[in-house]
Design a protein around this motif. Structure first.
Motif, PDB file in Angstrom:
ATOM      1  N   LEU A 103       8.327 -50.863  78.695  1.00 23.98           N
ATOM      2  CA  LEU A 103       8.570 -49.728  77.816  1.00 23.98           C
ATOM      3  C   LEU A 103      10.003 -49.293  78.046  1.00 23.98           C
ATOM      4  CD1 LEU A 103       6.932 -47.958  75.844  1.00 23.98           C
ATOM      5  CD2 LEU A 103       6.568 -46.357  77.694  1.00 23.98           C
ATOM      6  N   ARG A 104      10.849 -49.475  77.017  1.00 27.43           N
ATOM      7  CA  ARG A 104      12.260 -49.148  77.164  1.00 27.43           C
ATOM      8  C   ARG A 104      12.533 -47.770  76.585  1.00 27.43           C
ATOM      9  NH1 ARG A 104      16.610 -48.972  73.671  1.00 27.43           N
ATOM     10  NH2 ARG A 104      18.641 -49.376  74.611  1.00 27.43           N
ATOM     11  N   SER A 105      13.217 -46.941  77.354  1.00 33.71           N
ATOM     12  CA  SER A 105      13.563 -45.619  76.865  1.00 33.71           C
ATOM     13  C   SER A 105      14.929 -45.666  76.185  1.00 33.71           C
ATOM     14  CB  SER A 105      13.592 -44.637  78.038  1.00 33.71           C
ATOM     15  OG  SER A 105      14.433 -43.558  77.729  1.00 33.71           O
ATOM     16  N   ARG A 106      15.019 -45.046  75.010  1.00 35.58           N
ATOM     17  CA  ARG A 106      16.284 -44.962  74.287  1.00 35.58           C
ATOM     18  C   ARG A 106      17.328 -44.203  75.090  1.00 35.58           C
ATOM     19  NH1 ARG A 106      15.681 -40.593  69.933  1.00 35.58           N
ATOM     20  NH2 ARG A 106      15.711 -39.434  71.876  1.00 35.58           N
ATOM     21  N   GLN A 141      19.773 -56.651  70.074  1.00 33.99           N
ATOM     22  CA  GLN A 141      19.973 -56.269  68.682  1.00 33.99           C
ATOM     23  C   GLN A 141      18.819 -55.409  68.171  1.00 33.99           C
ATOM     24  OE1 GLN A 141      21.193 -59.779  66.795  1.00 33.99           O
ATOM     25  NE2 GLN A 141      22.760 -58.716  65.604  1.00 33.99           N
ATOM     26  N   GLN A 142      17.623 -55.766  68.622  1.00 34.36           N
ATOM     27  CA  GLN A 142      16.438 -54.998  68.251  1.00 34.36           C
ATOM     28  C   GLN A 142      16.539 -53.574  68.810  1.00 34.36           C
ATOM     29  OE1 GLN A 142      14.207 -56.380  66.255  1.00 34.36           O
ATOM     30  NE2 GLN A 142      13.031 -54.491  66.149  1.00 34.36           N
ATOM     31  N   TYR A 143      17.011 -53.442  70.046  1.00 34.29           N
ATOM     32  CA  TYR A 143      17.187 -52.110  70.637  1.00 34.29           C
ATOM     33  C   TYR A 143      18.170 -51.297  69.799  1.00 34.29           C
ATOM     34  CZ  TYR A 143      15.411 -54.435  74.862  1.00 34.29           C
ATOM     35  OH  TYR A 143      14.668 -55.149  75.750  1.00 34.29           O
ATOM     36  N   TYR A 168      11.125 -44.743  72.202  1.00 38.57           N
ATOM     37  CA  TYR A 168      10.641 -45.798  73.101  1.00 38.57           C
ATOM     38  C   TYR A 168      10.369 -47.094  72.347  1.00 38.57           C
ATOM     39  CZ  TYR A 168       9.961 -42.089  76.509  1.00 38.57           C
ATOM     40  OH  TYR A 168      10.176 -41.050  77.361  1.00 38.57           O
ATOM     41  N   THR A 169      10.695 -48.211  72.984  1.00 36.79           N
ATOM     42  CA  THR A 169      10.393 -49.518  72.421  1.00 36.79           C
ATOM     43  C   THR A 169       9.478 -50.277  73.379  1.00 36.79           C
ATOM     44  OG1 THR A 169      12.578 -49.563  71.407  1.00 36.79           O
ATOM     45  CG2 THR A 169      11.405 -51.651  71.538  1.00 36.79           C
ATOM     46  N   VAL A 170       8.386 -50.801  72.859  1.00 37.15           N
ATOM     47  CA  VAL A 170       7.483 -51.622  73.667  1.00 37.15           C
ATOM     48  C   VAL A 170       7.931 -53.069  73.553  1.00 37.15           C
ATOM     49  CG1 VAL A 170       5.106 -52.416  73.963  1.00 37.15           C
ATOM     50  CG2 VAL A 170       5.557 -50.058  73.251  1.00 37.15           C
ATOM     51  N   ILE A 171       8.163 -53.715  74.684  1.00 42.35           N
ATOM     52  CA  ILE A 171       8.620 -55.108  74.667  1.00 42.35           C
ATOM     53  C   ILE A 171       7.500 -56.012  75.176  1.00 42.35           C
ATOM     54  CG2 ILE A 171      10.365 -56.713  75.530  1.00 42.35           C
ATOM     55  CD1 ILE A 171      11.886 -53.906  76.193  1.00 42.35           C
ATOM     56  N   LEU A 172       7.132 -56.977  74.349  1.00 43.20           N
ATOM     57  CA  LEU A 172       6.086 -57.924  74.726  1.00 43.20           C
ATOM     58  C   LEU A 172       6.732 -59.284  74.955  1.00 43.20           C
ATOM     59  CD1 LEU A 172       3.395 -56.950  72.050  1.00 43.20           C
ATOM     60  CD2 LEU A 172       3.608 -56.093  74.393  1.00 43.20           C
ATOM     61  N   ASN A 204      16.680 -49.916  66.750  1.00 46.32           N
ATOM     62  CA  ASN A 204      15.797 -48.785  67.044  1.00 46.32           C
ATOM     63  C   ASN A 204      16.585 -47.532  67.428  1.00 46.32           C
ATOM     64  OD1 ASN A 204      13.585 -50.322  66.518  1.00 46.32           O
ATOM     65  ND2 ASN A 204      13.151 -50.807  68.650  1.00 46.32           N
ATOM     66  N   ASP A 205      17.697 -47.711  68.139  1.00 48.44           N
ATOM     67  CA  ASP A 205      18.539 -46.566  68.489  1.00 48.44           C
ATOM     68  C   ASP A 205      19.092 -45.913  67.226  1.00 48.44           C
ATOM     69  OD1 ASP A 205      18.087 -47.010  71.108  1.00 48.44           O
ATOM     70  OD2 ASP A 205      20.035 -47.892  71.555  1.00 48.44           O
ATOM     71  N   PHE A 206      19.411 -46.738  66.237  1.00 50.78           N
ATOM     72  CA  PHE A 206      19.993 -46.214  64.996  1.00 50.78           C
ATOM     73  C   PHE A 206      19.034 -45.273  64.278  1.00 50.78           C
ATOM     74  CE2 PHE A 206      23.162 -49.835  64.589  1.00 50.78           C
ATOM     75  CZ  PHE A 206      24.214 -49.017  64.934  1.00 50.78           C
TER      76      PHE A 206
END
Lengths: 340, 340
Positions: B313-316, B285-287, B297-301, B290-292
């Motif tokens: 590090l997730r690429s859109r 849901q967080q992704y 890029y999203t950093v996931i901890l 962010n896509d919206f």
């Protein structure tokens, strides 16, 4: 050092087009643009809490931002608003209506006073960072008035003190939002948020930067007049001077090299100035011209450059020249402008 | 894909506040700011000939700039002007008066046609560079009318074609200057300069960027909707997602780490988004969120990060995740956003 003198010099060198009415010139427009960017970087981008930027619909944006932040304090909104000029110092007498850069941060009541003190320190540091005379800036004593605490950041000039930024901490809600809107969460408890604000008048910021940068230095027997802009603010970072070799073929080759280097630097988004009249046998005059518009570095190309690839890089501040190989110039310039 | 659908999605996610009247929202304001910067970089900064920027006094600036360039062609002036909207396509029906970004270059008559062709190519490339569907952009045939040559750059959408930039080459003088002013030098000969111009309507540029970036992709069984903004334009470059570990101490530590990383990135002027609600047990849901808003890029901890320092590090664009050590994150992110 007189304000009138600075204004007329600014006009001569394109920082201003005219001072009455106040019109920013083509060189000054880039300075204004850089100031804006630094303001955004410092307030919107460079913080530990989320601040959003909005062009001019504070109230509507507030609801969106509050939702996005799950109503959790602290959060903030920066915007630009056109209003009547306040204050009666020298700068503000030059214009009547103008754009203000504003930033509102909403904080929890238990933290607001500490936040405000830190905010004052950070904002004063910001002004000092870009100044060639950091001691010029000081904060006034806090004025307390019915839950509203006001502090001003002022700059000292020979012709008087100048208000550059107004900081406020308000224990009540922001004017344009309702009490219901003002209710937020902090550590999962509902609270009425306090708000801390900053206000900068754009043309005052511009004039302050110009006057702050103005310097008259004794240099050998003459007086050296210049605008010592901080390298992040300088409208042009690099300029070129090509030695006239009196052999037109060589001079043309050197000018072509200057064009090539200029293009390279611009590809790295380094704002560079290359003018047709940069070919000169009076280098000193070219330096003078660059000092007037506050270019921090001048690249000097001479006959030797074509043989061994070595150019000279003259610093505005030290007037010293260092040797740089043309192939390393773009990288070296990047390093020079990387930090504050 | 419908315009109405895109507009309502933009409104939901803060790109717009409302579409009628047209109001840009807090997330959209940063997009607009980035577009402006890229325009300045491409036109004012990144050229082989000097172009100056002026906020709104074309005529006065012209004289100054002409003098600064020793009357030698080519030179140019870019400015912003508020005028009536021309054209009758879908975007322009949303507003009536608006700001135009304009650029005027003055060139020698013998070179003007060649210059104009190169100008067309460069401007079309600029639009394509930031697009996720570069084939969308095309130039119309040249309209010749009494020494005035006009070409339009248009974008194809399901609901019709959209004018995004108007390019002109004029064999006569620019309207607002006199013939005497128009006389310049080229190769030391006096000539009447031709002028080449570009005109972009700011809100049209904004809407075009939003619509261009909108994508519906099939993803597993569902439809993935997102704004695929070019990484130079994306309002936020990096966002954070913190895994909820159901042990509150660990989650708080992870959130602190996210804050530290966010601060580090912002110090490098990388616009980063860290929201209180980024702590979640529903990463997907967080992704989506962010896509919206088009965060590349999203950093996931997660719990592992505290033990071995490795974040994801997730690429859109690819939806793939790669491992990056937190100590190397700021440097790695700089690399990702360095080039176009």
């Amino acid at each position: 050092m007189q304000l009138k003198q600075i204004l007329s010099l600014s006009q001569k060198h394109g920082l201003l087009l005219s001072s009455d009415p106040f019109k920013i010139g083509p060189i000054g427009s880039i300075l204004m643009q850089n100031l804006n960017t630094e303001w955004l970087n410092s307030l919107v981008n460079n913080k530990e809490y989320p601040i959003f930027y909005d062009s001019d619909n504070f109230n509507d944006s507030y609801n969106f931002v509050k939702g996005l932040c799950s109503e959790t304090l602290p959060f903030g909104i920066a915007d630009t608003k056109s209003t009547q000029i306040e204050g009666n110092d020298v700068f503000s007498s030059l214009f009547s209506v103008s754009d203000y850069l504003r930033c509102n941060v909403f904080v929890a009541p238990t933290e607001s006073m500490q936040f405000f003190h830190q905010w004052q320190r950070l904002r004063r540091m910001w002004w000092r960072k870009f100044s060639s005379t950091p001691g010029r800036y000081f904060t006034t004593d806090m004025q307390n008035n019915d839950g509203q605490h006001t502090v001003e950041i002022r700059a000292k000039y020979p012709w008087g003190e100048q208000l550059v930024e107004k900081l406020q901490m308000n224990e009540s809600k922001q004017q344009s939002i309702s009490e219901e809107q003002n209710e937020c969460k902090f550590k999962n408890i509902s609270v009425q948020s306090h708000h801390v604000s900053s206000e900068i008048c754009k043309p005052v910021m511009f004039l302050n930067t110009v006057c702050d940068a103005y310097e008259e230095l004794p240099f050998q027997d003459v007086k050296r007049v210049m605008f010592r802009f901080h390298r992040k603010l300088a409208p042009y970072k690099i300029s070129f001077a090509v030695c006239n070799t009196y052999s037109s073929g060589v001079t043309i080759e050197l000018y072509d090299l200057a064009q090539y280097l200029c293009k390279k630097l611009r590809t790295n988004n380094v704002s560079s100035l290359l003018l047709p009249k940069c070919t000169t046998d009076k280098l000193e005059q070219q330096y003078l011209q660059n000092d007037f518009i506050g270019v921090p570095y001048t690249v000097i190309l001479n006959e030797g450059t074509l043989k061994n690839g070595v150019a000279l890089l003259r610093s505005r501040d030290t007037t010293l020249k260092e040797q740089v190989h043309v192939s390393e110039l773009p990288e070296y310039v990047d390093l020079l402008f990387k930090n504050y």
